[in-house]
Design a protein around this motif. Structure first.
Motif, PDB file in Angstrom:
ATOM      1  N   THR A 122      -4.761  11.810   2.712  1.00  0.00           N
ATOM      2  CA  THR A 122      -5.809  11.328   3.606  1.00  0.00           C
ATOM      3  C   THR A 122      -7.036  10.908   2.803  1.00  0.00           C
ATOM      4  O   THR A 122      -7.548  11.677   1.985  1.00  0.00           O
TER       5      THR A 122
ATOM      6  N   SER B 288      -5.659   6.154  -1.376  1.00  0.00           N
ATOM      7  CA  SER B 288      -4.560   5.189  -1.366  1.00  0.00           C
ATOM      8  C   SER B 288      -4.566   4.353  -2.636  1.00  0.00           C
ATOM      9  O   SER B 288      -5.610   4.147  -3.276  1.00  0.00           O
TER      10      SER B 288
ATOM     11  N   ALA C   3      -8.172   3.075   2.799  1.00  0.00           N
ATOM     12  CA  ALA C   3      -7.900   4.492   2.517  1.00  0.00           C
ATOM     13  C   ALA C   3      -8.706   5.340   3.497  1.00  0.00           C
ATOM     14  O   ALA C   3      -9.564   6.121   3.105  1.00  0.00           O
TER      15      ALA C   3
ATOM     16  N   GLU D   5      -0.052   5.346   0.615  1.00  0.00           N
ATOM     17  CA  GLU D   5      -1.043   6.377   0.930  1.00  0.00           C
ATOM     18  C   GLU D   5      -0.685   7.641   0.154  1.00  0.00           C
ATOM     19  O   GLU D   5       0.387   8.216   0.333  1.00  0.00           O
TER      20      GLU D   5
ATOM     21  N   TYR E  57      -3.159   0.416  -3.623  1.00  0.00           N
ATOM     22  CA  TYR E  57      -2.704  -0.772  -2.906  1.00  0.00           C
ATOM     23  C   TYR E  57      -3.085  -2.034  -3.676  1.00  0.00           C
ATOM     24  O   TYR E  57      -3.936  -2.029  -4.568  1.00  0.00           O
TER      25      TYR E  57
ATOM     26  N   ARG F  49       0.827  -1.219   0.000  1.00  0.00           N
ATOM     27  CA  ARG F  49       0.000   0.000   0.000  1.00  0.00           C
ATOM     28  C   ARG F  49       0.851   1.254   0.000  1.00  0.00           C
ATOM     29  O   ARG F  49       1.874   1.336   0.681  1.00  0.00           O
TER      30      ARG F  49
END
Length: 256
Positions: A153, A156, A189, A150, A158, A148
């Motif tokens: 915020t 993401s 996420a 990021e 992955y 994953r």
């Protein structure tokens, strides 16, 4: 140990790998989504000898399911020669926990006009390993192998795979195996600390342009919270050959 043990043609027992992230005494619905695909495909094979492929899966999550024996049903809602609508259910006792409606289509050759309008993501080996149990409880998340990145915020990229089979020694399709991982998107996420804000999904809809292949399922996921308690987790899903479709989950956002 698999996610499920088959007890009969339509009856299964979940194993410890199915326990949920919000409450370990209830099932994570992720494996059930794959099991329902398997049931639909088994029913299809028993009814027809011509090929049909699933283009959409629309799951409604009607309530929590305890870590106990479950029953499934499959019914053709709209029969057709080239297109069918099939409904399947998953429940415990008198209560239905999940209902899915699947559109199936007869495949045809469109390779000469094929094209992808979705962006790719880096391959698994280009992302760092990430342990989902640092954020989530339950056997389902513990069974997942995750790589994953990021981006921001609530955003993401992955890849997810698992060594846990859906049904022990019973073979399942790549789509059933992948569908058992679709619901993981809402936990990969995160926009808010799940110990302070609950944001379970009440549905999941997958639209596919082809069946995923191989053990890895890739996601590019974005999570949005609205100002009035509603949320949305939106993902583009991938296999190692590229994008295969989208997954969307409607959230109920509940600050603690």
């Amino acid at each position: 140990m698999a996610y499920f043990e088959r007890l009969g043609p339509d009856t299964y027992r979940p194993t410890e790998h199915v326990s949920g992230a919000w409450d370990i005494t209830t099932q994570h619905i992720g494996p059930a989504l794959g099991l329902l695909v398997h049931q639909i495909q088994q029913d299809l094979a028993a009814r027809r000898d011509d090929p049909m492929v699933i283009s959409r899966l629309g799951y409604e999550l009607l309530g929590v399911v305890p870590m106990d024996v479950v029953d499934t049903t499959v019914e053709v809602i709209r029969p057709g020669r080239t297109i069918e609508l099939v409904e399947a259910t998953y429940g415990h006792g008198e209560r239905t926990g999940i209902r899915v409606r699947a559109w199936l289509q007869q495949p045809r050759e469109t390779g000469r006009i094929a094209g992808v309008g979705l962006e790719g993501i880096p391959r698994p080996e280009e992302m760092p390993e990430w342990d989902p149990t640092t954020l989530w409880d339950g056997g389902y998340l513990a069974s997942a192998q995750v790589r994953r990145t990021e981006i921001a915020t609530g955003h993401s990229e992955y890849w997810v795979r698992t060594d846990v089979p859906l049904l022990g020694d019973e073979p399942v399709s790549d789509l059933a195996r992948a569908a058992a991982l679709f619901d993981i998107a809402n936990g990969m996420a995160v926009r808010a600390d799940p110990t302070r804000v609950h944001f379970p999904n009440i549905d999941l809809t997958a639209h596919l342009v082809r069946e995923p292949r191989g053990p890895w399922v890739g996601f590019e996921t974005r999570v949005t919270f609205g100002p009035g308690g509603l949320g949305l987790t939106s993902s583009v899903i991938h296999d190692l050959d590229g994008p295969v479709g989208t997954v969307a989950q409607s959230l109920t956002v509940r600050p603690g």
